[in-house]
Design an enzyme around this catalytic site. Structure first.
Site, PDB file in Angstrom:
ATOM      1  N   HIS A 162      -5.055 -12.017 148.987  1.00  0.00           N
ATOM      2  CA  HIS A 162      -4.515 -13.167 149.282  1.00  0.00           C
ATOM      3  C   HIS A 162      -2.957 -13.276 150.332  1.00  0.00           C
ATOM      4  O   HIS A 162      -2.758 -14.348 150.803  1.00  0.00           O
ATOM      5  CB  HIS A 162      -4.162 -13.906 147.907  1.00  0.00           C
ATOM      6  CG  HIS A 162      -5.206 -14.325 146.934  1.00  0.00           C
ATOM      7  ND1 HIS A 162      -5.573 -15.435 146.559  1.00  0.00           N
ATOM      8  CD2 HIS A 162      -5.902 -13.142 146.440  1.00  0.00           C
ATOM      9  CE1 HIS A 162      -6.535 -15.608 145.960  1.00  0.00           C
ATOM     10  NE2 HIS A 162      -6.834 -14.241 145.595  1.00  0.00           N
ATOM     11  N   ASP A 370       3.363 -15.703 155.482  1.00  0.00           N
ATOM     12  CA  ASP A 370       2.840 -16.122 154.284  1.00  0.00           C
ATOM     13  C   ASP A 370       1.348 -15.743 154.294  1.00  0.00           C
ATOM     14  O   ASP A 370       0.769 -16.328 155.441  1.00  0.00           O
ATOM     15  CB  ASP A 370       2.980 -17.636 154.118  1.00  0.00           C
ATOM     16  CG  ASP A 370       3.086 -18.009 152.534  1.00  0.00           C
ATOM     17  OD1 ASP A 370       2.301 -17.368 151.849  1.00  0.00           O
ATOM     18  OD2 ASP A 370       3.822 -18.773 152.270  1.00  0.00           O
TER      19      ASP A 370
HETATM   20  P1  ADP Z   1       2.401 -18.428 146.645  1.00  0.00           P
HETATM   21  O1  ADP Z   1       1.168 -18.345 146.316  1.00  0.00           O
HETATM   22  O2  ADP Z   1       3.412 -17.452 147.378  1.00  0.00           O
HETATM   23  O3  ADP Z   1       3.229 -19.082 145.496  1.00  0.00           O
HETATM   24  P2  ADP Z   1       1.481 -20.988 147.797  1.00  0.00           P
HETATM   25  O4  ADP Z   1       2.198 -22.021 148.708  1.00  0.00           O
HETATM   26  O5  ADP Z   1       0.317 -20.614 148.415  1.00  0.00           O
HETATM   27  O6  ADP Z   1       2.356 -19.701 147.617  1.00  0.00           O
HETATM   28  O7  ADP Z   1       1.092 -21.670 146.430  1.00  0.00           O
HETATM   29  C1  ADP Z   1       2.311 -22.005 145.410  1.00  0.00           C
HETATM   30  C2  ADP Z   1       1.599 -22.908 144.575  1.00  0.00           C
HETATM   31  O8  ADP Z   1       2.583 -23.167 143.550  1.00  0.00           O
HETATM   32  C3  ADP Z   1       1.221 -24.288 144.945  1.00  0.00           C
HETATM   33  O9  ADP Z   1      -0.153 -24.593 144.385  1.00  0.00           O
HETATM   34  C4  ADP Z   1       2.154 -25.111 144.441  1.00  0.00           C
HETATM   35  O10 ADP Z   1       1.891 -26.548 144.097  1.00  0.00           O
HETATM   36  C5  ADP Z   1       2.747 -24.593 143.030  1.00  0.00           C
HETATM   37  N1  ADP Z   1       4.158 -25.055 142.802  1.00  0.00           N
HETATM   38  C6  ADP Z   1       5.310 -24.610 143.889  1.00  0.00           C
HETATM   39  N2  ADP Z   1       6.345 -24.970 143.288  1.00  0.00           N
HETATM   40  C7  ADP Z   1       5.996 -25.512 142.132  1.00  0.00           C
HETATM   41  C8  ADP Z   1       6.824 -25.932 141.155  1.00  0.00           C
HETATM   42  N3  ADP Z   1       8.261 -26.313 141.280  1.00  0.00           N
HETATM   43  N4  ADP Z   1       6.266 -26.207 139.862  1.00  0.00           N
HETATM   44  C9  ADP Z   1       4.986 -26.216 139.802  1.00  0.00           C
HETATM   45  N5  ADP Z   1       3.933 -25.712 140.757  1.00  0.00           N
HETATM   46  C10 ADP Z   1       4.680 -25.323 141.830  1.00  0.00           C
HETATM   47  O1  F6P Z   2      -0.796 -14.000 146.528  1.00  0.00           O
HETATM   48  C1  F6P Z   2       0.469 -14.253 146.182  1.00  0.00           C
HETATM   49  C2  F6P Z   2       1.008 -14.118 144.754  1.00  0.00           C
HETATM   50  O2  F6P Z   2       1.412 -12.754 144.354  1.00  0.00           O
HETATM   51  C3  F6P Z   2       0.100 -14.588 143.720  1.00  0.00           C
HETATM   52  O3  F6P Z   2      -0.774 -13.563 143.270  1.00  0.00           O
HETATM   53  C4  F6P Z   2       0.653 -15.409 142.925  1.00  0.00           C
HETATM   54  O4  F6P Z   2      -0.143 -16.862 142.966  1.00  0.00           O
HETATM   55  C5  F6P Z   2       1.914 -15.818 143.618  1.00  0.00           C
HETATM   56  O5  F6P Z   2       2.045 -14.847 144.483  1.00  0.00           O
HETATM   57  C6  F6P Z   2       2.764 -15.873 142.346  1.00  0.00           C
HETATM   58  O6  F6P Z   2       3.494 -14.699 141.999  1.00  0.00           O
HETATM   59  P1  F6P Z   2       3.823 -14.053 140.629  1.00  0.00           P
HETATM   60  O7  F6P Z   2       2.258 -14.143 140.035  1.00  0.00           O
HETATM   61  O8  F6P Z   2       4.380 -12.795 140.963  1.00  0.00           O
HETATM   62  O9  F6P Z   2       4.329 -15.148 140.122  1.00  0.00           O
END
Ligand code: ADP
Ligand code: F6P
Length: 482
Positions: A162, A370
Site C-alpha cells: 500500500h 504517500d
Molecule cells: P493512511 O493510509 O496513510 O492513513 P489515507 O489518506 O490513505 O492515509 O487514509 C486515511 C484514512 O483514515 C481515510 O479513510 C480517512 O477518512 C481516515 N481518517 C483520517 N483522519 C481521520 C479521523 N480524524 N478520524 C477517522 N478517520 C480518519
Molecule cells: O498503508 C499505510 C498504513 O500503514 C496502513 O497499513 C494503515 O492503513 C495506515 O498506514 C495506518 O497506520 P497504523 O496501522 O500504523 O495505524
C-alpha cells in the site's frame, strides 16, 4: 478450525480496541487507509481476515462481521516495540517514504519482525482451505509470502504494497534488503500503487538476486512472480450516500456557522504523520497570513490530525512541533473567538468526516510522499454538489489519477502558497469542470474495481473475483461508528 477459500492477512484487523472513558473496551473501525479499503470489500464476503486487534497480550475472541471471520494474532509488548513500532514503522516506513525522516536501523528489531511475520504466516496457513487464496498486505508483512509458500505450497499467494516502494538507491540502504525482497517475491502476484514501484523492484531483483526481471514479471529460483500497478480506491458509493444524507448536510451548515461563516474554509485531514507534510503546510499558511494574502476573518484552516503511532518517538516529536506551531500561529494571527487554525487531534465518525468534506472550499492534501492518499478520493466522492477545490501533492499516488486537481510540490513553500491562492480564487465554473472530471474517474475506479482487477490478475479463472462480488453473506452484524 474453520477454513476459508479467501484469507486476507494484514497487520491490523478492521477493528481496533479503544479504551472508552469508563475503562471499558470499545471496538472501532481501525485508523488508516488500508483497513478502510479492505473492510469495504470484505465486510460481507465469505473470507477470513488475519490480523492484530490493536492491544497487547492474549488475542481477544472476536465475532464474525457478516460473512467475514476475524482471526486475531496476538502481540506482546516487546513484539509491539520491535515489530510494529520498530522495524515496520521506524525502519521501513520512513525509508519507503523517500527517507523524509531518517530511518532507524536497530539490529535488535529484525529477529522480532521475522518471528512475528512467521506467526502471521502460520495463522494464515491454519485458516486457508486447500488450494485457497491468501492475500497478504503491506510492508509490515513482507516476509509472509515466502514463509507461507514454504508452509503451504498448494496456496495461491498475493501480496499488495500500500505504501511506495522506494528507488534502488534508497532500498539498498536496508541492512536486510535481500531477505525482504525474497520474502515479498514468495507471492504469485505482487501489486503496487504505481508502475514505478514495479520498475524499482525489477531493478533490485536483477541486482540483488540475479533474477531475470521486467516491469511485469520476475523469474527467480525457477519461479515466475508477476508484478503490476493496481491503484487502490475507496467505497465511492458509501461516501456519496453519506455526504448527501440530510443530517450530514445540516451538520455541514452548522460547521460553517460555528467557524464564523468565513468566506473560505480550507481543510486538511491526515493521520498525524511526518509523511503528510503538515509542517510545510503550516509554514505556507502562516506566510500567507503574515503577508496579508489571507485574513483571519475571511478564511479559516481546519487541520484534522488523527493521533497515530503515538508511542514512536518521531511521532511524539512531530506532534510537539505541530502543536507548538499551531499555537504560535494562533497566538500571532488569531483574534478573540477567531483562531487562524482550528486544530483537531481526534478520530471522527465517517459521517462527521463527510460533513467536513462538504464544508471545505479548498481541500489541502499535501503529503511529502504517500502511496495513494484516500482522503483526496473521499473528498472528491463527497462533493456531489460539484463544489470545492482539491490541492494535491504530486507525491501522492492519487495525483496520477486526479490530474485535474491543483497539483503542487509541497517541498516548494512558495509554489504551495501560490497554488493555495489560485485554488482559493478559482472561477466556480473551472472548479466544477475539474470536479466533474475527477468524479467521473472515481466512478469507474472504486474499491470494488481495485479488488476485482487485482484478484482477477491473481486468479486467472476470475472465479475468485466473481465469488467476492456475487456470493455475499447477510449484512454485517457489527454496528460501525458511522
Ligand atoms: P493512511 O493510509 O496513510 O492513513 P489515507 O489518506 O490513505 O492515509 O487514509 C486515511 C484514512 O483514515 C481515510 O479513510 C480517512 O477518512 C481516515 N481518517 C483520517 N483522519 C481521520 C479521523 N480524524 N478520524 C477517522 N478517520 C480518519
Ligand atoms: O498503508 C499505510 C498504513 O500503514 C496502513 O497499513 C494503515 O492503513 C495506515 O498506514 C495506518 O497506520 P497504523 O496501522 O500504523 O495505524
Amino acid at each position: 478450525m474453520r477454513q476459508s477459500s479467501l484469507v486476507v492477512v494484514a497487520n491490523r484487523l478492521p477493528l481496533d480496541d479503544n479504551a472508552a472513558p469508563d475503562g471499558a473496551c470499545e471496538w472501532r473501525r481501525s485508523p488508516g487507509g488500508l483497513a478502510g479499503a479492505l473492510h469495504a470489500i470484505l465486510e460481507q464476503a465469505p473470507a477470513t481476515w488475519v490480523g492484530w486487534a490493536g492491544g497487547v497480550g492474549p488475542a481477544p475472541t472476536l465475532t464474525d462481521i457478516g460473512g467475514l471471520r476475524l482471526r486475531p494474532v496476538s502481540l506482546s509488548r516487546d513484539e509491539l516495540r520491535g515489530y510494529y513500532e520498530g522495524f515496520a514503522n521506524s525502519t521501513l516506513w520512513p525509508l519507503y517514504h523517500d527517507a523524509v525522516q531518517q530511518p532507524v536501523f536497530d539490529r535488535n528489531w529484525w529477529e522480532t519482525y521475522r518471528s512475528v511475520n512467521a506467526r502471521f504466516a502460520e495463522a494464515a496457513a491454519e485458516v486457508a482451505e486447500h488450494g485457497g487464496v491468501v492475500w497478504v498486505q503491506d510492508y509490515h508483512l513482507q516476509l509472509v509470502p515466502q514463509m507461507l509458500r514454504e508452509l503451504r505450497p498448494d496456496l495461491l499467494i498475493g501480496f499488495f504494497m500500500h505504501v511506495p516502494f522506494p528507488p534502488p538507491e534508497l532500498y539498498m540502504q536496508l541492512p536486510r534488503r535481500v531477505e525482504l525482497l525474497r520474502g515479498m517475491l514468495g507471492a504469485d502476484l505482487v501489486g503496487f500503487q504505481r508502475e514505478q514501484a514495479a520498475h524499482n523492484v525489477a531493478q533490485l531483483a536483477t541486482k540483488l538476486l540475479g533474477a531475470h526481471a521486467t516491469d511485469d514479471a520476475i523469474t527467480v529460483d525457477g519461479r515466475t512472480v508477476r508484478t503490476g500497478a493496481f491503484p487502490v480506491s475507496i467505497d465511492v458509493a458509501e461516501m456519496r450516500a453519506l455526504a448527501s444524507r440530510p443530517d450530514v448536510l445540516r451538520r455541514s451548515e452548522q460547521l460553517r456557522h460555528d467557524l464564523g461563516q468565513p468566506k473560505r474554509v480550507l481543510l486538511s485531514v491526515d493521520r498525524l504523520d511526518y509523511t503528510k507534510g503538515i509542517e510545510h503546510r503550516l509554514t505556507a499558511y502562516s506566510e500567507l497570513l503574515r503577508a496579508g494574502h489571507v485574513k483571519v476573518r475571511d478564511t479559516v484552516l481546519v487541520q484534522v490530525a488523527v493521533p497515530s503511532r503515538e508511542r514512536v518517538e518521531s511521532y511524539q516529536d512531530l506532534r510537539d512541533r505541530i502543536e507548538g506551531e499551531v499555537g504560535r500561529i494562533n497566538g500571532e494571527f488569531g483574534r478573540v473567538g477567531e483562531p487562524a487554525i482550528h486544530y483537531l487531534n481526534q478520530p471522527f465518525a465517517r459521517s462527521q468526516l463527510a460533513a467536513l468534506y462538504r464544508t471545505a472550499d479548498v481541500m489541502v492534501v499535501t503529503p511529502l510522499r504517500d502511496g495513494m492518499n484516500l482522503v483526496a478520493k473521499e473528498f472528491v466522492a463527497a462533493r456531489e454538489d460539484g463544489g470545492g477545490a482539491l490541492v494535491l501533492s504530486e507525491f501522492a499516488g492519487a495525483a496520477a489519477e486526479l490530474p485535474q486537481a491543483f497539483l503542487v510540490n509541497p517541498h516548494d513553500v512558495d509554489g504551495l502558497k501560490d497554488t493555495l491562492l489560485r485554488a482559493m480564487s478559482a472561477d466556480p465554473a473551472d472548479l466544477a469542470a475539474r470536479m466533474t472530471a475527477m468524479r467521473d474517474h472515481l466512478a469507474g475506479h472504486d474499491i470494488q474495481t481495485w479488488a476485482r482487477a487485482y484478484l482477477t490478475a491473481l486468479d486467472h479463472t476470475g472465479s475468485l473475483a466473481e465469488r467476492l462480488a456475487g456470493d455475499r453473506a447477510p449484512a454485517a452484524s457489527v454496528a460501525w461508528h458511522r
